[in-house]
Design a protein around this motif. Structure first.
Motif, PDB file in Angstrom:
ATOM      1  N   PRO A  39     -22.108 -15.949 -10.109  1.00 46.88           N
ATOM      2  CA  PRO A  39     -22.551 -15.993 -11.509  1.00 46.88           C
ATOM      3  C   PRO A  39     -23.313 -14.722 -11.879  1.00 46.88           C
ATOM      4  CG  PRO A  39     -24.034 -17.294 -10.147  1.00 46.88           C
ATOM      5  CD  PRO A  39     -22.969 -16.763  -9.233  1.00 46.88           C
ATOM      6  N   LEU A  40     -22.887 -14.069 -12.933  1.00 47.94           N
ATOM      7  CA  LEU A  40     -23.489 -12.808 -13.354  1.00 47.94           C
ATOM      8  C   LEU A  40     -23.787 -12.830 -14.851  1.00 47.94           C
ATOM      9  CD1 LEU A  40     -21.133 -10.286 -11.489  1.00 47.94           C
ATOM     10  CD2 LEU A  40     -23.431 -10.995 -10.774  1.00 47.94           C
ATOM     11  N   TYR A  41     -24.529 -11.814 -15.288  1.00 48.05           N
ATOM     12  CA  TYR A  41     -24.755 -11.568 -16.713  1.00 48.05           C
ATOM     13  C   TYR A  41     -24.352 -10.130 -17.007  1.00 48.05           C
ATOM     14  CZ  TYR A  41     -27.412 -15.904 -17.175  1.00 48.05           C
ATOM     15  OH  TYR A  41     -27.790 -17.231 -17.200  1.00 48.05           O
ATOM     16  N   PRO A  47     -23.274 -14.593 -19.875  1.00 44.88           N
ATOM     17  CA  PRO A  47     -22.928 -15.027 -18.521  1.00 44.88           C
ATOM     18  C   PRO A  47     -21.427 -14.979 -18.272  1.00 44.88           C
ATOM     19  CG  PRO A  47     -23.373 -16.931 -19.917  1.00 44.88           C
ATOM     20  CD  PRO A  47     -23.665 -15.719 -20.753  1.00 44.88           C
ATOM     21  N   PHE A  48     -21.068 -14.652 -17.046  1.00 48.05           N
ATOM     22  CA  PHE A  48     -19.666 -14.672 -16.641  1.00 48.05           C
ATOM     23  C   PHE A  48     -19.593 -14.830 -15.123  1.00 48.05           C
ATOM     24  CE2 PHE A  48     -20.916 -10.295 -16.183  1.00 48.05           C
ATOM     25  CZ  PHE A  48     -20.118  -9.737 -15.191  1.00 48.05           C
ATOM     26  N   ILE A  62     -12.394 -10.187  -8.499  1.00 48.40           N
ATOM     27  CA  ILE A  62     -11.541 -10.598  -9.618  1.00 48.40           C
ATOM     28  C   ILE A  62     -12.411 -11.105 -10.761  1.00 48.40           C
ATOM     29  CG2 ILE A  62      -9.719 -12.173 -10.380  1.00 48.40           C
ATOM     30  CD1 ILE A  62      -8.768 -12.276  -7.458  1.00 48.40           C
ATOM     31  N   GLY A  63     -12.140 -10.615 -11.963  1.00 45.81           N
ATOM     32  CA  GLY A  63     -12.855 -11.069 -13.151  1.00 45.81           C
ATOM     33  C   GLY A  63     -11.896 -11.255 -14.315  1.00 45.81           C
ATOM     34  N   GLU A  64     -12.416 -11.787 -15.403  1.00 49.48           N
ATOM     35  CA  GLU A  64     -11.573 -12.083 -16.571  1.00 49.48           C
ATOM     36  C   GLU A  64     -11.572 -10.954 -17.598  1.00 49.48           C
ATOM     37  OE1 GLU A  64      -9.563 -14.566 -17.264  1.00 49.48           O
ATOM     38  OE2 GLU A  64      -9.903 -15.641 -15.393  1.00 49.48           O
ATOM     39  N   ASP A  65     -12.760 -10.425 -17.911  1.00 54.65           N
ATOM     40  CA  ASP A  65     -12.914  -9.496 -19.032  1.00 54.65           C
ATOM     41  C   ASP A  65     -13.012  -8.063 -18.501  1.00 54.65           C
ATOM     42  OD1 ASP A  65     -13.737  -7.984 -21.220  1.00 54.65           O
ATOM     43  OD2 ASP A  65     -15.010  -9.572 -22.029  1.00 54.65           O
TER      44      ASP A  65
END
Length: 285
Positions: A39-41, A47-48, A62-65
């Motif tokens: 969990p990050l900001y 948050p993402f 791996i991330g979404e944005d």
């Protein structure tokens, strides 16, 4: 969706990292597939979640944005200590009375809490509790007042905690005093009396002088924030019961060592006392 691959210098054992992280029920760890969700900001405080997976020394993030990629890579590198040369630290301890311990747990990095704020809240909750109940209480706190993204728990924000009543924590089996410490400190953070981001640029001594003034924060809490929140390499919390027990066991002492004996045994461990502390804790987990 974006993906990045990073190679980490040896020795680095991610399985050891995941084993330790799995002790905390709030961490979403998959031991079989060698991965964890983090969990990050982002820079705008949104948050993402990213997934970090390892095959050998190659990490896949791996991330979404796509716009969050650079910030995410910087954060996961900081959290997992990818830029810290463990080979130098291991070489240092080969010349000390902890040589056998560092050989046994070779490749164990100092992994940080996901945010300094999380570390501070967790320290409050863990004060004077056995580790099992401390994890139970922390999970109640996060799942009751925090939120989830993609099944990953996020600690309640300082704004959320500042708005709580003490009874909302005592209803979860927090002591009244601990409830006051947590909520009052969150209010100081919201009012900017405590700026956690500024701690990054302060020396260990300056952080101690800043935080020790806050009700409920003693030397043990500050040392843990320095160690697991800020990643400072030379911390040795001699008042920690777990560390005392680990030294008693490793050095086959009759009793838990007093500060003077701990200071004598730790001679030569500097400037990597934090890693000595970590490896000793790991030896009894």
């Amino acid at each position: 969706m974006w993906m990045e691959k990073i190679e980490v210098e040896p020795p680095y054992n991610f399985d050891r990292v995941l084993e330790r992280m799995s002790l905390d029920p709030l961490n979403v760890v998959d031991l079989y597939n060698h991965k964890v969700k983090v969990p990050l900001y982002d820079a705008s405080k949104q948050p993402f979640v990213v997934e970090v997976k390892a095959i050998g020394r190659t990490f896949t993030i791996i991330g979404e944005d796509e716009s969050q990629r650079s910030h995410a890579l910087s954060e996961v590198s900081r959290i997992f200590g990818w830029n810290v040369p463990l080979s130098i630290i291991n070489s240092h301890f080969r010349q000390t009375n902890l040589a056998a311990l560092f050989e046994e747990h070779a490749g164990t990095p100092l992994v940080l809490d996901f945010q300094v704020y999380n570390c501070l809240m967790k320290c409050f909750i863990h004060q004077q509790l056995n580790i099992k109940f401390a994890y139970v209480l922390t999970e109640r706190f996060v799942r009751t007042f925090g939120f989830e993204i993609d099944g990953v728990p996020f600690y309640p924000s300082a704004d959320t905690v500042a708005g709580l009543h003490y009874e909302q924590l005592t209803d979860l089996q927090f002591s009244r005093r601990k409830a006051e410490y947590i909520i009052d400190t969150a209010r100081k953070i919201v009012q900017n009396e405590i700026n956690l981001e500024q701690l990054e640029t302060m020396t260990d001594k300056e952080v101690l002088e800043k935080l020790i003034k806050v009700r409920g924060i003693g030397a043990w809490t500050v040392q843990n924030v320095l160690l697991f929140g800020l990643g400072r390499p030379n911390l040795f919390p001699v008042s920690d019961i777990g560390l005392q027990n680990a030294m008693k066991r490793f050095f086959t002492l009759e009793n838990k060592p007093a500060k003077e004996e701990m200071d004598a045994l730790s001679e030569g461990w500097s400037p990597y006392l934090s890693y000595a502390s970590l490896y000793l804790w790991r030896s009894i987990e």
